[in-house]
Design a protein around this motif. Structure first.
Motif, PDB file in Angstrom:
ATOM      1  N   GLU A   1     -90.105  52.481  37.725  1.00 24.51           N
ATOM      2  CA  GLU A   1     -91.293  53.314  37.597  1.00 24.51           C
ATOM      3  C   GLU A   1     -92.419  52.564  36.887  1.00 24.51           C
ATOM      4  O   GLU A   1     -93.586  52.631  37.291  1.00 24.51           O
ATOM      5  CB  GLU A   1     -90.949  54.588  36.829  1.00 24.51           C
ATOM      6  N   GLU A   2     -92.057  51.801  35.827  1.00 24.21           N
ATOM      7  CA  GLU A   2     -93.062  51.017  35.123  1.00 24.21           C
ATOM      8  C   GLU A   2     -93.654  49.935  36.029  1.00 24.21           C
ATOM      9  O   GLU A   2     -94.863  49.696  36.039  1.00 24.21           O
ATOM     10  CB  GLU A   2     -92.452  50.370  33.872  1.00 24.21           C
ATOM     11  N   ASN A   3     -92.768  49.296  36.800  1.00 24.75           N
ATOM     12  CA  ASN A   3     -93.255  48.274  37.730  1.00 24.75           C
ATOM     13  C   ASN A   3     -94.175  48.866  38.785  1.00 24.75           C
ATOM     14  O   ASN A   3     -95.172  48.261  39.187  1.00 24.75           O
ATOM     15  CB  ASN A   3     -92.079  47.572  38.410  1.00 24.75           C
ATOM     16  N   ARG A   4     -93.841  50.070  39.241  1.00 26.51           N
ATOM     17  CA  ARG A   4     -94.682  50.730  40.239  1.00 26.51           C
ATOM     18  C   ARG A   4     -96.068  51.025  39.674  1.00 26.51           C
ATOM     19  O   ARG A   4     -97.094  50.815  40.343  1.00 26.51           O
ATOM     20  CB  ARG A   4     -94.027  52.038  40.700  1.00 26.51           C
ATOM     21  N   LYS A   5     -96.115  51.486  38.410  1.00 22.71           N
ATOM     22  CA  LYS A   5     -97.398  51.752  37.768  1.00 22.71           C
ATOM     23  C   LYS A   5     -98.211  50.464  37.624  1.00 22.71           C
ATOM     24  O   LYS A   5     -99.423  50.457  37.849  1.00 22.71           O
ATOM     25  CB  LYS A   5     -97.181  52.393  36.401  1.00 22.71           C
ATOM     26  N   GLN A   6     -97.544  49.376  37.242  1.00 17.50           N
ATOM     27  CA  GLN A   6     -98.256  48.109  37.096  1.00 17.50           C
ATOM     28  C   GLN A   6     -98.814  47.621  38.428  1.00 17.50           C
ATOM     29  O   GLN A   6     -99.935  47.112  38.512  1.00 17.50           O
ATOM     30  CB  GLN A   6     -97.305  47.042  36.518  1.00 17.50           C
ATOM     31  N   ILE A   7     -98.023  47.808  39.498  1.00 19.25           N
ATOM     32  CA  ILE A   7     -98.482  47.392  40.832  1.00 19.25           C
ATOM     33  C   ILE A   7     -99.704  48.193  41.247  1.00 19.25           C
ATOM     34  O   ILE A   7    -100.689  47.654  41.763  1.00 19.25           O
ATOM     35  CB  ILE A   7     -97.342  47.550  41.858  1.00 19.25           C
ATOM     36  N   LEU A   8     -99.675  49.524  41.019  1.00 22.11           N
ATOM     37  CA  LEU A   8    -100.826  50.359  41.348  1.00 22.11           C
ATOM     38  C   LEU A   8    -102.052  49.950  40.554  1.00 22.11           C
ATOM     39  O   LEU A   8    -103.175  49.904  41.082  1.00 22.11           O
ATOM     40  CB  LEU A   8    -100.491  51.835  41.086  1.00 22.11           C
ATOM     41  N   LYS A   9    -101.852  49.649  39.268  1.00 23.12           N
ATOM     42  CA  LYS A   9    -102.977  49.230  38.427  1.00 23.12           C
ATOM     43  C   LYS A   9    -103.573  47.925  38.932  1.00 23.12           C
ATOM     44  O   LYS A   9    -104.797  47.769  39.028  1.00 23.12           O
ATOM     45  CB  LYS A   9    -102.500  49.069  36.984  1.00 23.12           C
ATOM     46  N   GLN A  10    -102.719  46.961  39.293  1.00 25.90           N
ATOM     47  CA  GLN A  10    -103.207  45.681  39.796  1.00 25.90           C
ATOM     48  C   GLN A  10    -103.910  45.839  41.138  1.00 25.90           C
ATOM     49  O   GLN A  10    -104.887  45.163  41.424  1.00 25.90           O
ATOM     50  CB  GLN A  10    -102.040  44.696  39.911  1.00 25.90           C
ATOM     51  N   GLU A  11    -103.393  46.752  41.992  1.00 26.26           N
ATOM     52  CA  GLU A  11    -104.060  47.009  43.266  1.00 26.26           C
ATOM     53  C   GLU A  11    -105.463  47.567  43.049  1.00 26.26           C
ATOM     54  O   GLU A  11    -106.416  47.177  43.750  1.00 26.26           O
ATOM     55  CB  GLU A  11    -103.225  47.971  44.111  1.00 26.26           C
ATOM     56  N   ASN A  12    -105.605  48.498  42.097  1.00 28.32           N
ATOM     57  CA  ASN A  12    -106.929  49.058  41.795  1.00 28.32           C
ATOM     58  C   ASN A  12    -107.867  47.989  41.254  1.00 28.32           C
ATOM     59  O   ASN A  12    -109.056  47.941  41.605  1.00 28.32           O
ATOM     60  CB  ASN A  12    -106.797  50.206  40.789  1.00 28.32           C
ATOM     61  N   GLU A  13    -107.353  47.113  40.378  1.00 28.05           N
ATOM     62  CA  GLU A  13    -108.182  46.035  39.850  1.00 28.05           C
ATOM     63  C   GLU A  13    -108.607  45.074  40.963  1.00 28.05           C
ATOM     64  O   GLU A  13    -109.742  44.597  40.994  1.00 28.05           O
ATOM     65  CB  GLU A  13    -107.421  45.278  38.768  1.00 28.05           C
TER      66      GLU A  13
END
Length: 249
Positions: A44-56
């Motif tokens: 779940e943490e990795n998924r959040k980080q991936i979403l954050k990086q995609e937005n950036e």
């Protein structure tokens, strides 16, 4: 044949062993469950980080596209030829960026107002005006700046091309006992005024400034007030009676 007592003891021993065996096997199962929970949290943490990086990444792409639209500069083959070529390309790119929204020298006082560019005007009288009555609109026939094409020299009226806060400044020159009160009119309402007078044989001029909000399409002009109007409104190469304004935002 097995004795009855011995059979009962055997069954009791087997049951006790089975109970202890099942209890002993609960601990590894609990460890597996805890490990699965930990793995789920990590996922779940990795998924959040991936979403954050995609937005950036999306934001960076948008900024790059915006810079491309404004700079309008492409690759230059001279970059690979020499360091001199690199410096020239970098210099051209910097100039393009500095000139977005107007000349770099005037950006300090006339900020960039968007893709349509700045709004600014400056005009002055080419000849003096005599016998000026009350509520007379002043004409400034020599236009030196008219970014946005809002000022009209034939009527002396500035029509705001966009809504926002504007700075207006005007200068009036009088001569030999002349006196005039000139007001700034926005959408039919007086919002600022200047009074200037001179003594016998004297030549004087004064300036003032007003900052007001103007809606798109509203008229802005200078006119004399009903009282304190006497003599000539003077202008010459030694000192122009003038009218200027620019949009702040």
């Amino acid at each position: 044949m097995i004795p009855f007592g011995l059979a009962i003891a055997f069954v009791f021993s087997v049951g006790l062993y089975a109970k202890e065996y099942s209890i002993s096997n609960l601990n590894p199962l609990s460890d597996v469950i805890d490990e699965l929970k930990s793995l789920r949290q990590e996922v779940e943490e990795n998924r959040k980080q991936i979403l954050k990086q995609e937005n950036e990444l999306k934001t960076v792409k948008q900024e790059l596209e915006e810079m491309k639209r404004h700079c309008q500069c492409g690759p230059n083959p001279d970059i690979e030829k020499s360091e001199t070529g690199k410096n020239e390309v970098y210099s051209k790119t910097e100039k393009n960026i500095n000139h977005i929204g107007g000349e770099s020298r005037i950006k300090r006082i006339i900020p960039h107002t968007g893709q349509d560019g700045p709004v600014a005007f400056y005009a002055y009288m080419s000849t003096s005006m005599s016998n000026v009555g009350g509520h007379h609109t002043l004409l400034f026939d020599v236009i030196k700046t008219n970014a946005g094409n809002g000022f009209h020299s034939t009527s002396g009226v500035f029509m705001a091309p966009r809504s926002g806060f504007y700075v207006f400044t005007w200068t009036i020159r009088v001569y030999n006992t002349g006196q005039h009160s000139v007001e700034l009119v926005v959408n039919g309402q007086g919002v600022g005024a200047l009074y200037e007078h001179s003594g016998p044989g004297e030549d004087d001029m004064s300036s003032t400034t007003a900052v007001v909000y103007v809606n798109e399409g509203e008229d802005v002009f200078l006119r004399t007030k009903m009282d304190f109007n006497q003599g000539v409104i003077d202008t010459s190469v030694h000192g122009y009676s003038s009218f200027a304004g620019w949009k702040l935002n």
